[in-house]
Write an enzyme that holds these catalytic residues in place. Structure first.
Site, PDB file in Angstrom:
ATOM      1  N   PRO A  26      -2.188   1.754  -0.660  1.00  0.00           N
ATOM      2  CA  PRO A  26      -1.931   1.740  -1.902  1.00  0.00           C
ATOM      3  C   PRO A  26      -2.169   0.279  -2.518  1.00  0.00           C
ATOM      4  O   PRO A  26      -1.773  -0.476  -2.048  1.00  0.00           O
ATOM      5  CB  PRO A  26      -0.666   2.001  -2.176  1.00  0.00           C
ATOM      6  CG  PRO A  26       0.060   1.961  -0.640  1.00  0.00           C
ATOM      7  CD  PRO A  26      -1.006   2.225   0.245  1.00  0.00           C
ATOM      8  N   ASN A  27      -2.788   0.565  -3.859  1.00  0.00           N
ATOM      9  CA  ASN A  27      -2.925  -0.681  -4.915  1.00  0.00           C
ATOM     10  C   ASN A  27      -4.063  -1.491  -4.339  1.00  0.00           C
ATOM     11  O   ASN A  27      -4.289  -2.527  -5.131  1.00  0.00           O
ATOM     12  CB  ASN A  27      -1.805  -1.557  -5.092  1.00  0.00           C
ATOM     13  CG  ASN A  27      -0.559  -0.678  -5.546  1.00  0.00           C
ATOM     14  OD1 ASN A  27      -0.805  -0.021  -6.590  1.00  0.00           O
ATOM     15  ND2 ASN A  27       0.476  -0.545  -4.918  1.00  0.00           N
ATOM     16  N   ARG A  41      -5.801  -7.487  -9.115  1.00  0.00           N
ATOM     17  CA  ARG A  41      -4.545  -7.353  -8.869  1.00  0.00           C
ATOM     18  C   ARG A  41      -3.932  -8.648  -8.260  1.00  0.00           C
ATOM     19  O   ARG A  41      -4.522  -9.157  -7.356  1.00  0.00           O
ATOM     20  CB  ARG A  41      -4.277  -6.475  -7.728  1.00  0.00           C
ATOM     21  CG  ARG A  41      -2.924  -6.332  -7.324  1.00  0.00           C
ATOM     22  CD  ARG A  41      -2.899  -5.675  -5.549  1.00  0.00           C
ATOM     23  NE  ARG A  41      -1.555  -5.406  -5.466  1.00  0.00           N
ATOM     24  CZ  ARG A  41      -1.061  -5.094  -4.127  1.00  0.00           C
ATOM     25  NH1 ARG A  41      -2.079  -4.791  -3.218  1.00  0.00           N
ATOM     26  NH2 ARG A  41       0.219  -4.796  -3.793  1.00  0.00           N
ATOM     27  N   TYR A  82      -3.843 -12.256  -3.866  1.00  0.00           N
ATOM     28  CA  TYR A  82      -4.639 -11.350  -3.375  1.00  0.00           C
ATOM     29  C   TYR A  82      -6.251 -11.667  -3.465  1.00  0.00           C
ATOM     30  O   TYR A  82      -7.162 -11.258  -2.957  1.00  0.00           O
ATOM     31  CB  TYR A  82      -4.699 -10.007  -3.720  1.00  0.00           C
ATOM     32  CG  TYR A  82      -3.111  -9.279  -3.171  1.00  0.00           C
ATOM     33  CD1 TYR A  82      -3.000  -9.201  -1.786  1.00  0.00           C
ATOM     34  CD2 TYR A  82      -2.331  -9.036  -4.146  1.00  0.00           C
ATOM     35  CE1 TYR A  82      -1.692  -8.916  -1.457  1.00  0.00           C
ATOM     36  CE2 TYR A  82      -1.028  -8.473  -3.696  1.00  0.00           C
ATOM     37  CZ  TYR A  82      -0.832  -8.523  -2.407  1.00  0.00           C
ATOM     38  OH  TYR A  82       0.437  -8.134  -2.311  1.00  0.00           O
ATOM     39  N   ASN A 128      -4.777  -1.632   6.589  1.00  0.00           N
ATOM     40  CA  ASN A 128      -3.869  -2.606   5.602  1.00  0.00           C
ATOM     41  C   ASN A 128      -3.257  -1.407   5.021  1.00  0.00           C
ATOM     42  O   ASN A 128      -3.709  -0.822   3.984  1.00  0.00           O
ATOM     43  CB  ASN A 128      -4.607  -3.427   4.673  1.00  0.00           C
ATOM     44  CG  ASN A 128      -3.710  -4.172   3.964  1.00  0.00           C
ATOM     45  OD1 ASN A 128      -2.591  -3.940   4.071  1.00  0.00           O
ATOM     46  ND2 ASN A 128      -4.406  -5.258   3.260  1.00  0.00           N
ATOM     47  N   ALA A 173       1.964  -1.480   0.824  1.00  0.00           N
ATOM     48  CA  ALA A 173       3.245  -1.379   0.925  1.00  0.00           C
ATOM     49  C   ALA A 173       3.927  -0.331   1.698  1.00  0.00           C
ATOM     50  O   ALA A 173       4.968  -0.381   2.275  1.00  0.00           O
ATOM     51  CB  ALA A 173       3.854  -1.085  -0.614  1.00  0.00           C
ATOM     52  N   HIS A 233       5.651  -1.377   5.083  1.00  0.00           N
ATOM     53  CA  HIS A 233       7.367  -1.601   5.181  1.00  0.00           C
ATOM     54  C   HIS A 233       7.925  -0.356   5.264  1.00  0.00           C
ATOM     55  O   HIS A 233       9.149  -0.538   4.986  1.00  0.00           O
ATOM     56  CB  HIS A 233       7.450  -2.577   4.042  1.00  0.00           C
ATOM     57  CG  HIS A 233       6.483  -3.826   3.931  1.00  0.00           C
ATOM     58  ND1 HIS A 233       6.223  -4.494   4.858  1.00  0.00           N
ATOM     59  CD2 HIS A 233       5.727  -3.855   2.803  1.00  0.00           C
ATOM     60  CE1 HIS A 233       5.424  -5.269   4.421  1.00  0.00           C
ATOM     61  NE2 HIS A 233       5.070  -5.103   3.153  1.00  0.00           N
ATOM     62  N   GLU A 263      -3.501  -4.161  12.449  1.00  0.00           N
ATOM     63  CA  GLU A 263      -2.979  -4.106  11.417  1.00  0.00           C
ATOM     64  C   GLU A 263      -3.165  -5.600  10.635  1.00  0.00           C
ATOM     65  O   GLU A 263      -3.273  -6.410  11.397  1.00  0.00           O
ATOM     66  CB  GLU A 263      -1.534  -4.415  11.575  1.00  0.00           C
ATOM     67  CG  GLU A 263      -0.539  -4.168  10.257  1.00  0.00           C
ATOM     68  CD  GLU A 263       0.966  -4.644  10.503  1.00  0.00           C
ATOM     69  OE1 GLU A 263       1.263  -4.689  11.697  1.00  0.00           O
ATOM     70  OE2 GLU A 263       1.909  -4.617   9.844  1.00  0.00           O
ATOM     71  N   HIS A 284      -2.961  -7.929   6.953  1.00  0.00           N
ATOM     72  CA  HIS A 284      -2.383  -8.345   5.467  1.00  0.00           C
ATOM     73  C   HIS A 284      -3.178  -9.411   4.992  1.00  0.00           C
ATOM     74  O   HIS A 284      -3.298 -10.429   5.672  1.00  0.00           O
ATOM     75  CB  HIS A 284      -0.941  -8.608   5.653  1.00  0.00           C
ATOM     76  CG  HIS A 284      -0.126  -7.322   6.122  1.00  0.00           C
ATOM     77  ND1 HIS A 284       0.008  -6.157   5.258  1.00  0.00           N
ATOM     78  CD2 HIS A 284       0.501  -6.931   7.403  1.00  0.00           C
ATOM     79  CE1 HIS A 284       0.649  -5.216   6.021  1.00  0.00           C
ATOM     80  NE2 HIS A 284       0.688  -5.730   7.246  1.00  0.00           N
ATOM     81  N   ILE A 285      -3.565  -9.121   3.916  1.00  0.00           N
ATOM     82  CA  ILE A 285      -4.386 -10.443   3.222  1.00  0.00           C
ATOM     83  C   ILE A 285      -3.451 -11.565   2.890  1.00  0.00           C
ATOM     84  O   ILE A 285      -3.780 -12.817   3.107  1.00  0.00           O
ATOM     85  CB  ILE A 285      -4.997  -9.626   1.756  1.00  0.00           C
ATOM     86  CG1 ILE A 285      -5.887  -8.798   1.883  1.00  0.00           C
ATOM     87  CG2 ILE A 285      -5.473 -10.967   0.940  1.00  0.00           C
ATOM     88  CD1 ILE A 285      -6.176  -8.054   0.748  1.00  0.00           C
ATOM     89  N   SER A 286      -2.237 -11.132   2.635  1.00  0.00           N
ATOM     90  CA  SER A 286      -0.977 -12.418   2.067  1.00  0.00           C
ATOM     91  C   SER A 286      -0.391 -12.444   3.388  1.00  0.00           C
ATOM     92  O   SER A 286      -0.357 -11.730   4.680  1.00  0.00           O
ATOM     93  CB  SER A 286      -0.330 -11.951   0.998  1.00  0.00           C
ATOM     94  OG  SER A 286       0.363 -10.763   1.453  1.00  0.00           O
ATOM     95  N   ARG A 291       6.801 -14.261   2.386  1.00  0.00           N
ATOM     96  CA  ARG A 291       7.239 -13.480   0.942  1.00  0.00           C
ATOM     97  C   ARG A 291       8.478 -12.878   1.052  1.00  0.00           C
ATOM     98  O   ARG A 291       9.344 -13.177   1.809  1.00  0.00           O
ATOM     99  CB  ARG A 291       5.916 -12.608   0.631  1.00  0.00           C
ATOM    100  CG  ARG A 291       4.621 -13.284   0.422  1.00  0.00           C
ATOM    101  CD  ARG A 291       3.603 -11.977   0.091  1.00  0.00           C
ATOM    102  NE  ARG A 291       3.805 -11.554  -1.009  1.00  0.00           N
ATOM    103  CZ  ARG A 291       3.110 -10.599  -1.611  1.00  0.00           C
ATOM    104  NH1 ARG A 291       2.354  -9.968  -0.813  1.00  0.00           N
ATOM    105  NH2 ARG A 291       3.310  -9.984  -2.583  1.00  0.00           N
ATOM    106  N   ARG A 297       9.216  -7.506   2.973  1.00  0.00           N
ATOM    107  CA  ARG A 297       7.847  -7.467   3.548  1.00  0.00           C
ATOM    108  C   ARG A 297       7.702  -8.074   5.054  1.00  0.00           C
ATOM    109  O   ARG A 297       6.645  -8.207   5.551  1.00  0.00           O
ATOM    110  CB  ARG A 297       6.976  -8.441   2.732  1.00  0.00           C
ATOM    111  CG  ARG A 297       6.826  -7.972   1.119  1.00  0.00           C
ATOM    112  CD  ARG A 297       5.624  -8.628   0.349  1.00  0.00           C
ATOM    113  NE  ARG A 297       5.788  -8.467  -0.995  1.00  0.00           N
ATOM    114  CZ  ARG A 297       5.472  -7.694  -1.532  1.00  0.00           C
ATOM    115  NH1 ARG A 297       4.606  -6.644  -1.017  1.00  0.00           N
ATOM    116  NH2 ARG A 297       5.662  -7.356  -3.147  1.00  0.00           N
TER     117      ARG A 297
HETATM  118  C1  DQA Z   1      -0.396  -6.547   1.705  1.00  0.00           C
HETATM  119  C2  DQA Z   1       1.223  -6.797   1.676  1.00  0.00           C
HETATM  120  C3  DQA Z   1       2.111  -5.837   1.441  1.00  0.00           C
HETATM  121  O1  DQA Z   1       3.306  -6.236   1.359  1.00  0.00           O
HETATM  122  C4  DQA Z   1       1.905  -5.505  -0.189  1.00  0.00           C
HETATM  123  O2  DQA Z   1       2.640  -4.256  -0.276  1.00  0.00           O
HETATM  124  C5  DQA Z   1       0.365  -5.175  -0.220  1.00  0.00           C
HETATM  125  C6  DQA Z   1      -0.641  -5.846   0.255  1.00  0.00           C
HETATM  126  C7  DQA Z   1      -1.271  -7.578   1.994  1.00  0.00           C
HETATM  127  O3  DQA Z   1      -2.591  -7.365   2.291  1.00  0.00           O
HETATM  128  O4  DQA Z   1      -1.192  -8.819   2.060  1.00  0.00           O
HETATM  129  O5  DQA Z   1       0.193  -3.989  -1.004  1.00  0.00           O
HETATM  130  O6  DQA Z   1      -0.609  -5.280   2.899  1.00  0.00           O
END
Ligand code: DQA
Length: 139
Positions: free
Chosen positions: A9-10, A17, A22, A71, A74, A77, A95, A97-99, A104, A108
């Site tokens: 998602p997102n 975003r 990101y 990825n 959210a 979690h 797995e 994650h960009i961040s 954070r 997370r």
């Molecule tokens: C994310 C980190 C998640 O906590 C967040 O909800 C995302 C992006 C990342 O790629 O850093 O949507 O997965």
């Protein structure tokens, strides 16, 4: 070598975003660069904002692809269903994650995915997807 890159998602909003977290690049733009760098790899990109659809996609690719780079956004979690889907298929999952999720908010810091994955890459920006793909390519 067949690899699936799956975003949750997102992540369809990448580039627009929260760019300070990101970045400014859309995933489509990054994926074009990635596929042109690895022309011999059959790389498929999918994205969904829906938990059940992500489960369906993992089932669809998880028996004949060589690797999944996930990825889950959210859902990382929160989602027992996606964690169970990873455990239920044969294809190994990395797995990404960009961040740096560990730098954070506390919510997370927990990943429901991690224990069913080969490993996790976090905080290296979009480069994390390529590093995960390289790991599979070296198997
Ligand atoms: C994310 C980190 C998640 O906590 C967040 O909800 C995302 C992006 C990342 O790629 O850093 O949507 O997965």
């Amino acid at each position: 070598m067949k690899l699936l890159i799956l975003n949750g998602p997102n992540l369809n909003l990448l580039g627009k975003r929260e760019p300070t977290i990101y970045g400014n690049t859309s995933f489509e733009e990054y994926f074009d660069q990635l596929t042109s760098k690895y022309p011999d790899v059959d790389m498929v990109y999918k994205q969904s904002n829906h938990e059940g659809t992500l489960v369906d996609i993992i089932h669809e690719y998880g028996f004949d692809y060589d690797g999944i780079v996930l990825n889950a956004g959210a859902y990382t979690h929160t989602s027992v269903a996606i964690a169970d889907a990873i455990a239920g298929v044969e294809t190994p999952v990395i797995e990404v994650h960009i961040s740096n999720v560990h730098a954070r908010e506390a919510f997370r810091h927990t990943s429901y995915m991690a224990k069913n994955c080969v490993g996790t890459i976090a905080g290296l920006g979009l480069k994390g997807y390529e590093l995960a793909a390289q790991f599979f390519l070296e198997q």
